[in-house]
Design a protein around this motif. Sequence first.
Motif, PDB file in Angstrom:
ATOM      1  N   PHE A 221      -0.614  -3.907  -6.286  1.00 55.36           N
ATOM      2  CA  PHE A 221      -1.108  -4.770  -5.207  1.00 55.36           C
ATOM      3  C   PHE A 221      -2.382  -4.197  -4.595  1.00 55.36           C
ATOM      4  CE2 PHE A 221      -0.613  -6.521  -0.736  1.00 55.36           C
ATOM      5  CZ  PHE A 221      -1.039  -7.792  -1.078  1.00 55.36           C
ATOM      6  N   LYS A 222      -2.442  -2.884  -4.471  1.00 51.63           N
ATOM      7  CA  LYS A 222      -3.673  -2.253  -3.991  1.00 51.63           C
ATOM      8  C   LYS A 222      -4.830  -2.561  -4.925  1.00 51.63           C
ATOM      9  CE  LYS A 222      -1.584   1.684  -1.563  1.00 51.63           C
ATOM     10  NZ  LYS A 222      -1.437   3.161  -1.540  1.00 51.63           N
ATOM     11  N   ARG A 223      -4.564  -2.497  -6.242  1.00 52.81           N
ATOM     12  CA  ARG A 223      -5.613  -2.812  -7.210  1.00 52.81           C
ATOM     13  C   ARG A 223      -6.056  -4.266  -7.089  1.00 52.81           C
ATOM     14  NH1 ARG A 223      -4.079  -1.769 -13.119  1.00 52.81           N
ATOM     15  NH2 ARG A 223      -6.132  -2.766 -13.323  1.00 52.81           N
ATOM     16  N   ILE A 224      -5.091  -5.154  -6.892  1.00 51.43           N
ATOM     17  CA  ILE A 224      -5.430  -6.575  -6.723  1.00 51.43           C
ATOM     18  C   ILE A 224      -6.334  -6.761  -5.519  1.00 51.43           C
ATOM     19  CG2 ILE A 224      -4.473  -8.833  -6.118  1.00 51.43           C
ATOM     20  CD1 ILE A 224      -2.003  -8.063  -7.811  1.00 51.43           C
ATOM     21  N   LEU A 225      -5.999  -6.121  -4.416  1.00 49.13           N
ATOM     22  CA  LEU A 225      -6.818  -6.254  -3.209  1.00 49.13           C
ATOM     23  C   LEU A 225      -8.204  -5.651  -3.414  1.00 49.13           C
ATOM     24  CD1 LEU A 225      -4.233  -5.524  -0.361  1.00 49.13           C
ATOM     25  CD2 LEU A 225      -5.096  -7.729  -1.162  1.00 49.13           C
ATOM     26  N   GLU A 226      -8.283  -4.556  -4.165  1.00 48.98           N
ATOM     27  CA  GLU A 226      -9.597  -3.977  -4.471  1.00 48.98           C
ATOM     28  C   GLU A 226     -10.435  -4.943  -5.293  1.00 48.98           C
ATOM     29  OE1 GLU A 226      -8.591  -0.362  -6.412  1.00 48.98           O
ATOM     30  OE2 GLU A 226      -8.047   0.682  -4.550  1.00 48.98           O
ATOM     31  N   GLU A 227      -9.798  -5.633  -6.212  1.00 48.69           N
ATOM     32  CA  GLU A 227     -10.515  -6.603  -7.029  1.00 48.69           C
ATOM     33  C   GLU A 227     -10.972  -7.808  -6.193  1.00 48.69           C
ATOM     34  OE1 GLU A 227     -11.539  -6.444 -10.191  1.00 48.69           O
ATOM     35  OE2 GLU A 227     -10.814  -4.374 -10.255  1.00 48.69           O
ATOM     36  N   THR A 228     -10.218  -8.154  -5.157  1.00 50.58           N
ATOM     37  CA  THR A 228     -10.648  -9.276  -4.312  1.00 50.58           C
ATOM     38  C   THR A 228     -11.951  -8.946  -3.580  1.00 50.58           C
ATOM     39  OG1 THR A 228      -9.349  -8.598  -2.358  1.00 50.58           O
ATOM     40  CG2 THR A 228      -8.270 -10.061  -3.951  1.00 50.58           C
ATOM     41  N   GLU A 229     -12.220  -7.656  -3.381  1.00 49.47           N
ATOM     42  CA  GLU A 229     -13.494  -7.269  -2.765  1.00 49.47           C
ATOM     43  C   GLU A 229     -14.661  -7.674  -3.671  1.00 49.47           C
ATOM     44  OE1 GLU A 229     -13.578  -3.185  -1.620  1.00 49.47           O
ATOM     45  OE2 GLU A 229     -11.577  -3.252  -0.703  1.00 49.47           O
TER      46      GLU A 229
ATOM     47  N   ASP B 192     -17.000 -18.338   2.049  1.00 55.48           N
ATOM     48  CA  ASP B 192     -15.696 -17.722   2.273  1.00 55.48           C
ATOM     49  C   ASP B 192     -14.619 -18.491   1.514  1.00 55.48           C
ATOM     50  OD1 ASP B 192     -13.808 -15.984   3.277  1.00 55.48           O
ATOM     51  OD2 ASP B 192     -13.812 -16.817   5.312  1.00 55.48           O
ATOM     52  N   MET B 193     -13.499 -17.837   1.273  1.00 55.71           N
ATOM     53  CA  MET B 193     -12.332 -18.476   0.682  1.00 55.71           C
ATOM     54  C   MET B 193     -11.095 -17.780   1.235  1.00 55.71           C
ATOM     55  SD  MET B 193     -12.194 -16.874  -3.192  1.00 55.71           S
ATOM     56  CE  MET B 193     -13.894 -17.275  -3.558  1.00 55.71           C
ATOM     57  N   SER B 194      -9.942 -18.303   0.911  1.00 53.55           N
ATOM     58  CA  SER B 194      -8.705 -17.690   1.395  1.00 53.55           C
ATOM     59  C   SER B 194      -8.343 -16.477   0.551  1.00 53.55           C
ATOM     60  CB  SER B 194      -7.566 -18.696   1.365  1.00 53.55           C
ATOM     61  OG  SER B 194      -7.158 -18.958   0.037  1.00 53.55           O
TER      62      SER B 194
ATOM     63  N   LEU C 130     -10.882 -14.341   3.414  1.00 53.44           N
ATOM     64  CA  LEU C 130     -11.161 -13.223   2.525  1.00 53.44           C
ATOM     65  C   LEU C 130     -12.238 -12.318   3.109  1.00 53.44           C
ATOM     66  CD1 LEU C 130     -10.872 -11.786  -0.238  1.00 53.44           C
ATOM     67  CD2 LEU C 130     -12.646 -13.328  -1.102  1.00 53.44           C
ATOM     68  N   LYS C 131     -13.253 -12.895   3.723  1.00 57.07           N
ATOM     69  CA  LYS C 131     -14.362 -12.099   4.242  1.00 57.07           C
ATOM     70  C   LYS C 131     -13.964 -11.238   5.433  1.00 57.07           C
ATOM     71  CE  LYS C 131     -18.291 -14.879   2.674  1.00 57.07           C
ATOM     72  NZ  LYS C 131     -18.724 -13.839   1.724  1.00 57.07           N
ATOM     73  N   ALA C 132     -12.944 -11.660   6.161  1.00 52.66           N
ATOM     74  CA  ALA C 132     -12.655 -10.985   7.428  1.00 52.66           C
ATOM     75  C   ALA C 132     -11.348 -10.204   7.459  1.00 52.66           C
ATOM     76  CB  ALA C 132     -12.637 -12.029   8.557  1.00 52.66           C
TER      77      ALA C 132
ATOM     78  N   ASN D  10       4.358 -22.717  26.388  1.00 52.45           N
ATOM     79  CA  ASN D  10       3.570 -21.712  27.095  1.00 52.45           C
ATOM     80  C   ASN D  10       2.733 -20.851  26.157  1.00 52.45           C
ATOM     81  OD1 ASN D  10       4.886 -22.124  29.850  1.00 52.45           O
ATOM     82  ND2 ASN D  10       6.671 -21.653  28.590  1.00 52.45           N
ATOM     83  N   SER D  11       2.943 -21.002  24.852  1.00 54.31           N
ATOM     84  CA  SER D  11       2.194 -20.183  23.897  1.00 54.31           C
ATOM     85  C   SER D  11       1.713 -20.966  22.684  1.00 54.31           C
ATOM     86  CB  SER D  11       3.047 -19.004  23.428  1.00 54.31           C
ATOM     87  OG  SER D  11       4.236 -19.460  22.799  1.00 54.31           O
ATOM     88  N   LEU D  12       2.614 -21.765  22.075  1.00 53.11           N
ATOM     89  CA  LEU D  12       2.297 -22.545  20.868  1.00 53.11           C
ATOM     90  C   LEU D  12       1.767 -21.664  19.746  1.00 53.11           C
ATOM     91  CD1 LEU D  12       0.785 -25.769  22.482  1.00 53.11           C
ATOM     92  CD2 LEU D  12       3.095 -25.406  21.587  1.00 53.11           C
ATOM     93  N   GLY D  13       2.368 -20.498  19.609  1.00 52.80           N
ATOM     94  CA  GLY D  13       2.003 -19.553  18.571  1.00 52.80           C
ATOM     95  C   GLY D  13       2.165 -18.134  19.071  1.00 52.80           C
ATOM     96  N   SER D  14       1.822 -17.187  18.194  1.00 51.28           N
ATOM     97  CA  SER D  14       2.036 -15.780  18.522  1.00 51.28           C
ATOM     98  C   SER D  14       0.742 -15.012  18.768  1.00 51.28           C
ATOM     99  CB  SER D  14       2.834 -15.101  17.402  1.00 51.28           C
ATOM    100  OG  SER D  14       4.110 -15.679  17.267  1.00 51.28           O
ATOM    101  N   TYR D  15      -0.157 -15.011  17.789  1.00 51.22           N
ATOM    102  CA  TYR D  15      -1.419 -14.293  17.983  1.00 51.22           C
ATOM    103  C   TYR D  15      -2.464 -14.812  16.994  1.00 51.22           C
ATOM    104  CZ  TYR D  15       1.114 -11.347  14.579  1.00 51.22           C
ATOM    105  OH  TYR D  15       1.873 -10.889  13.526  1.00 51.22           O
ATOM    106  N   SER D  16      -3.700 -14.471  17.257  1.00 53.15           N
ATOM    107  CA  SER D  16      -4.828 -15.055  16.537  1.00 53.15           C
ATOM    108  C   SER D  16      -5.097 -14.324  15.221  1.00 53.15           C
ATOM    109  CB  SER D  16      -6.082 -15.025  17.414  1.00 53.15           C
ATOM    110  OG  SER D  16      -6.391 -13.693  17.794  1.00 53.15           O
ATOM    111  N   TYR D  17      -5.805 -14.999  14.327  1.00 54.49           N
ATOM    112  CA  TYR D  17      -6.234 -14.405  13.062  1.00 54.49           C
ATOM    113  C   TYR D  17      -7.512 -15.115  12.631  1.00 54.49           C
ATOM    114  CZ  TYR D  17      -4.395 -18.568  10.696  1.00 54.49           C
ATOM    115  OH  TYR D  17      -4.173 -19.861  10.293  1.00 54.49           O
ATOM    116  N   ASP D  18      -8.161 -14.573  11.601  1.00 58.05           N
ATOM    117  CA  ASP D  18      -9.439 -15.113  11.128  1.00 58.05           C
ATOM    118  C   ASP D  18      -9.212 -16.218  10.102  1.00 58.05           C
ATOM    119  OD1 ASP D  18     -11.157 -13.402  12.610  1.00 58.05           O
ATOM    120  OD2 ASP D  18     -10.638 -11.777  11.241  1.00 58.05           O
ATOM    121  N   LEU D  19      -9.619 -17.426  10.474  1.00 59.51           N
ATOM    122  CA  LEU D  19      -9.549 -18.552   9.563  1.00 59.51           C
ATOM    123  C   LEU D  19     -10.621 -18.451   8.475  1.00 59.51           C
ATOM    124  CD1 LEU D  19      -9.072 -21.629  11.939  1.00 59.51           C
ATOM    125  CD2 LEU D  19      -7.479 -20.892  10.158  1.00 59.51           C
ATOM    126  N   VAL D  20     -10.383 -19.128   7.372  1.00 56.00           N
ATOM    127  CA  VAL D  20     -11.392 -19.221   6.317  1.00 56.00           C
ATOM    128  C   VAL D  20     -12.637 -19.914   6.871  1.00 56.00           C
ATOM    129  CG1 VAL D  20     -11.924 -20.186   4.049  1.00 56.00           C
ATOM    130  CG2 VAL D  20      -9.623 -19.312   4.531  1.00 56.00           C
TER     131      VAL D  20
END
Length: 492
Positions: free
Chosen positions: A144-152, A161-163, A208-210, A402-412
Amino acid sequence: MDPKDSFSNNLMDGTLFSHIERQQPSLPSVIVIGGGISGIAAARALSNASFKQVLLLESRDRLGGRIHTDYSFGCPVDMGASWLHGVCNENSLAPLIRCLGLTLYRTSGDNSVLYDHDLESYVLFDMDGRQVSQQLVIEIGEKFKRILEETEKVRDEHSEDMSVHQAISIVLDRHPDLRQEGLAHEVLQWYICRMEAWFAADADMISLKAWDQEQLLSGGHGLMKQGYYPVIKALAEDIDIRLNHRVTRIANWFSKVMLTVEDGRCFVADAAIITVPLGVLKANLIEFEPKLPQWKVDAISDIGFGSENKIALHFDTVFWPNVELLGVVAPSSYACGYFLNLHKATGHPVLVYMAAGRFAYDIEKLSDEAAANFVMVQLKKMLPNATDPVQYLVSRWGTDPNSLGSYSYDLVGKPADVYERLQAPVGNLFFGGEAVSLDHSGSVHGAYTAGVMAAEDCRRYVSKQLGNLELLHFVTRDEIVEATVPLQISRM
């Protein structure tokens, strides 16, 4: 009449304009909207300066927001935020945590971009309850680490950008040797599930970029053994707080701000600090008059807001192994999951099942009893001697109004300046909350720092507008704790 109402004058009997004309406070007044850690930090910072008229309005019947330490099991269980991300003196919350004598249970070391746990203490099972060999888990982890390195490389090749999900698909098409079959594929999906839990969103929603651009603090991640509520309680001391006050409208005219709450009462001040969750802003549950400028509306839209839920199970006996995690692997990341073993960290017989992304929202479609039964079916496959829980709790952050979710993240496709625009004030309206944190969004210390920064921006603005006010600089009680005093950390 309550003497506090001399500030808020919450029963309006005329127009806003006539009200403002007859109310000219001698000291600056600020209203903070939202009683999570960001809002409380903002109110605390203003109160510690020369602001004597600070009012905090919270829609819930409790403080803390997405921090919610429940004590119904007879021990603290955090149903919302529970980790300090960055167990080091550089963390903005470290002075207060030291001062309160709170203990952290370290679950990972440095450079953990994806996980709040190292895989040093875990047991994984397949959906039929068969244990997965640790050697296979380690091998797939390396792949999985190798896969993530390849996504770079994929990221570098594409200007658009893409997902993360799309990038992984491209990598697996290019490198068939990284594809997995059978049980190995299920373990790979578990790693993706853990990645999705970090962002509270599915991999097809994550930029992917963020995704790996977060500024990590040193020290790894630490679980708050006594829960986060002691931090909330300490920050809220002596603050004028009104619970069950849901703000529905914010009007901004003639250098004043008027807030209307659900029952029709109104509050007027020189400025307001808005720290409600991003999900509330996205749902337009607060009406702004005049409307927010388009650049602010776009910023609210361009940041993702995910969900992660917990199902806490309290048992009368401990029947599970002495590991930090009990994981379930499956053919898809959606069906994977894991139990956090609080007994190892705190000594209390509690397991907490974690669900993120679309699965977290689907959990909320079940009753509490059905949700508890669902995870108990998995647990009994893994551990046939499992007993039924004596109590259970189910969080519902995604549908909580009062929240409608948990926390933020970077969208594509997130614009580069989106956090700066979300943080930027609009006149005498200032914005806090974890989502506006430039470097540490999605974290408690990011929310805390954003609240303090919003308070400082507000202080400068009001000082300039009202003029000739000898406003003190912020002096927090945390500063009396020397940085040489270590954080209390354990790992059993």
